[in-house]
Design an enzyme around this catalytic site. Structure first.
Site, PDB file in Angstrom:
ATOM      1  N   GLY A   1      15.665 -12.782  -1.784  1.00 21.34           N
ATOM      2  CA  GLY A   1      15.305 -12.972  -3.185  1.00 21.34           C
ATOM      3  C   GLY A   1      13.929 -12.464  -3.547  1.00 21.34           C
ATOM      4  O   GLY A   1      13.434 -11.489  -2.965  1.00 21.34           O
TER       5      GLY A   1
ATOM      6  N   GLN B   1       5.945   3.087  -2.537  1.00 21.95           N
ATOM      7  CA  GLN B   1       5.901   4.043  -1.428  1.00 21.95           C
ATOM      8  C   GLN B   1       4.580   4.790  -1.326  1.00 21.95           C
ATOM      9  O   GLN B   1       4.213   5.260  -0.245  1.00 21.95           O
ATOM     10  CB  GLN B   1       7.036   5.070  -1.568  1.00 21.95           C
ATOM     11  CG  GLN B   1       8.436   4.472  -1.608  1.00 21.95           C
ATOM     12  CD  GLN B   1       8.951   4.330  -3.024  1.00 21.95           C
ATOM     13  OE1 GLN B   1       8.204   3.961  -3.913  1.00 21.95           O
ATOM     14  NE2 GLN B   1      10.231   4.596  -3.221  1.00 21.95           N
ATOM     15  N   GLN B   2       3.851   4.907  -2.414  1.00 18.48           N
ATOM     16  CA  GLN B   2       2.615   5.685  -2.374  1.00 18.48           C
ATOM     17  C   GLN B   2       1.462   4.933  -1.719  1.00 18.48           C
ATOM     18  O   GLN B   2       0.394   5.508  -1.520  1.00 18.48           O
ATOM     19  CB  GLN B   2       2.209   6.130  -3.783  1.00 18.48           C
ATOM     20  CG  GLN B   2       3.063   7.254  -4.352  1.00 18.48           C
ATOM     21  CD  GLN B   2       2.922   8.556  -3.568  1.00 18.48           C
ATOM     22  OE1 GLN B   2       3.018   8.564  -2.341  1.00 18.48           O
ATOM     23  NE2 GLN B   2       2.696   9.651  -4.266  1.00 18.48           N
TER      24      GLN B   2
ATOM     25  N   SER C   1       7.979   9.177 -10.507  1.00 20.62           N
ATOM     26  CA  SER C   1       8.766  10.271  -9.948  1.00 20.62           C
ATOM     27  C   SER C   1      10.108  10.433 -10.653  1.00 20.62           C
ATOM     28  O   SER C   1      10.740   9.471 -11.090  1.00 20.62           O
ATOM     29  CB  SER C   1       9.000  10.049  -8.450  1.00 20.62           C
ATOM     30  OG  SER C   1       9.747   8.870  -8.227  1.00 20.62           O
TER      31      SER C   1
ATOM     32  N   GLY D   1      15.546  -1.721  -5.578  1.00 20.31           N
ATOM     33  CA  GLY D   1      14.270  -2.207  -6.095  1.00 20.31           C
ATOM     34  C   GLY D   1      13.990  -1.700  -7.497  1.00 20.31           C
ATOM     35  O   GLY D   1      13.435  -2.427  -8.344  1.00 20.31           O
ATOM     36  N   ASP D   2      14.373  -0.465  -7.776  1.00 20.04           N
ATOM     37  CA  ASP D   2      14.187   0.091  -9.126  1.00 20.04           C
ATOM     38  C   ASP D   2      15.055  -0.653 -10.136  1.00 20.04           C
ATOM     39  O   ASP D   2      14.630  -0.915 -11.267  1.00 20.04           O
ATOM     40  CB  ASP D   2      14.547   1.574  -9.137  1.00 20.04           C
ATOM     41  CG  ASP D   2      13.741   2.386  -8.138  1.00 20.04           C
ATOM     42  OD1 ASP D   2      12.640   1.930  -7.763  1.00 20.04           O
ATOM     43  OD2 ASP D   2      14.208   3.467  -7.746  1.00 20.04           O
TER      44      ASP D   2
ATOM     45  N   ASN E   1      14.961   6.134 -12.480  1.00 22.22           N
ATOM     46  CA  ASN E   1      15.879   5.022 -12.212  1.00 22.22           C
ATOM     47  C   ASN E   1      15.559   3.815 -13.087  1.00 22.22           C
ATOM     48  O   ASN E   1      16.454   3.192 -13.672  1.00 22.22           O
ATOM     49  CB  ASN E   1      15.791   4.612 -10.743  1.00 22.22           C
ATOM     50  CG  ASN E   1      16.303   5.676  -9.788  1.00 22.22           C
ATOM     51  OD1 ASN E   1      17.056   6.559 -10.176  1.00 22.22           O
ATOM     52  ND2 ASN E   1      15.885   5.592  -8.545  1.00 22.22           N
TER      53      ASN E   1
ATOM     54  N   SER F   1      17.192  13.355  16.280  1.00 21.47           N
ATOM     55  CA  SER F   1      18.068  13.942  15.276  1.00 21.47           C
ATOM     56  C   SER F   1      19.289  13.038  15.154  1.00 21.47           C
ATOM     57  O   SER F   1      19.880  12.646  16.165  1.00 21.47           O
ATOM     58  CB  SER F   1      18.494  15.356  15.689  1.00 21.47           C
ATOM     59  OG  SER F   1      19.423  15.883  14.767  1.00 21.47           O
TER      60      SER F   1
END
Length: 328
Positions: A228, A172-173, A8, A256-257, A52, A36
């Site tokens: 870790g 995420q996928q 992405s 994470g990226d 990223n 909300s």
């Protein structure tokens, strides 16, 4: 070593909620949630998992190839990536869709609720890796990061067909993939990246036990946030790498990226997995201390200090020679 990062490319809309999401969730009414959250701020930043990771690699002096689909609103973003050392020859521009949008709200406990609009990302399935392989004289590793599911499948199959080592990062996928799709993405990967929650979900999706997965991948790298990282290989004892300590938690988006970028840089520099994970943790801590996934500033001295404090002088000494590409 030339690394291609597929996945992405997005614009991030980052918001902060000063309370706790859990205080608003009623256990007896979770089947009818309608909430909300009034947020305190909005930051609009460049992001996307593949972008990223690629930018992190580029800033470390490697020249990764980014592969993904974007909209016609991508021109400024492309210039930003080029300035960061990223090759965008495999970025496809869709004439019909906007660049993907990631909308994320973070609460006081660093929990996050996010939605993702794919937009042009669906066109990523039409990208092929072979042209870049021919143009630059070959690829040594292809990262299959979250993307259009069909694009992830096609990229993985093309890696197998071309004999290219690949890293599986479904992340995420996993929420969108069924068991067959997940098994196809993981089987044969040189590296498999998950966080702790995704590791359990991966086992459920594939129907495989931990050993079944380890028999099918080279290294399984699992991030555990402040606890870790664990590194697993079939037939070898598990290695635990503690996180580097940071007193300034600002925004977990993109952490994470950043870890993946640091780890993959270590792979490119032919470090052992444990050393690569140490460097990944140090880079992740830098990103954790800034708002946005790409706005962090890198300093070789700062990274080495973090590494020395967390892992000792020997680790810092081993890493130091590779950080000369980072501007002071």
């Amino acid at each position: 070593m030339r690394i291609a990062v597929t996945g992405s490319i997005a614009t991030d809309h980052l918001m902060v909620y000063p309370g706790r999401f859990t205080d608003q969730l009623l256990a007896e009414h979770l089947d009818r949630v309608s909430l909300s959250f009034l947020v305190d701020g909005l930051e609009i930043r460049r992001g996307g998992v593949a972008a990223n990771i690629a930018l992190g690699l580029g800033r470390l002096g490697l020249r990764p190839v980014l592969a993904g689909a974007v909209g016609t609103d991508f021109a400024d973003y492309r210039e930003w990536l080029h300035a960061g050392g990223v090759d965008t020859c495999l970025v496809h521009v869709s004439p019909a869709h906007h660049t993907a949008r990631f909308m994320c709200t973070t609460d006081a406990d660093q929990n996050q609720i996010a939605t993702f609009y794919a937009g042009a990302m669906a066109d990523a399935r039409d990208i092929t890796l072979a042209p870049a392989t021919r143009r630059i004289g070959g690829l040594d590793l292809v990262v299959i990061a979250p993307n259009d599911p069909e694009a992830m499948r096609r990229h993985t199959e093309e890696c197998r067909r071309l004999g290219l080592p690949f890293a599986a990062d479904p992340s995420q996928q996993l929420a969108r993939l069924d068991g067959r799709q997940t098994r196809q993405l993981v089987d044969g990967a040189r590296f498999l990246f998950t966080n702790a929650y995704e590791a359990e979900l991966l086992k459920r999706r594939t129907g495989w036990q931990e050993q079944d997965i380890l028999d099918r991948v080279g290294s399984w790298i699992t991030t555990h946030g402040a606890d870790g990282v664990t590194l697993d290989r079939s037939g070898a004892p598990q290695i635990h790498v503690p996180a580097t300590v940071t007193p300034h938690l600002v925004d977990p988006t993109g952490v994470g990226d950043a870890f993946r970028a640091g780890f993959l840089a270590g792979v490119a520099w032919q470090w052992p997995d444990e050393r690569s994970a140490q460097f990944g943790c140090a880079l992740a801590a830098v990103v954790l201390e800034s708002v946005g996934t790409q706005e962090y500033k890198l300093s070789a001295a700062d990274l080495l200090l973090r590494i020395e404090q967390a892992y000792g002088p020997a680790a810092a000494e081993a890493i130091a020679p590779q950080l000369t590409a980072i501007a002071p």
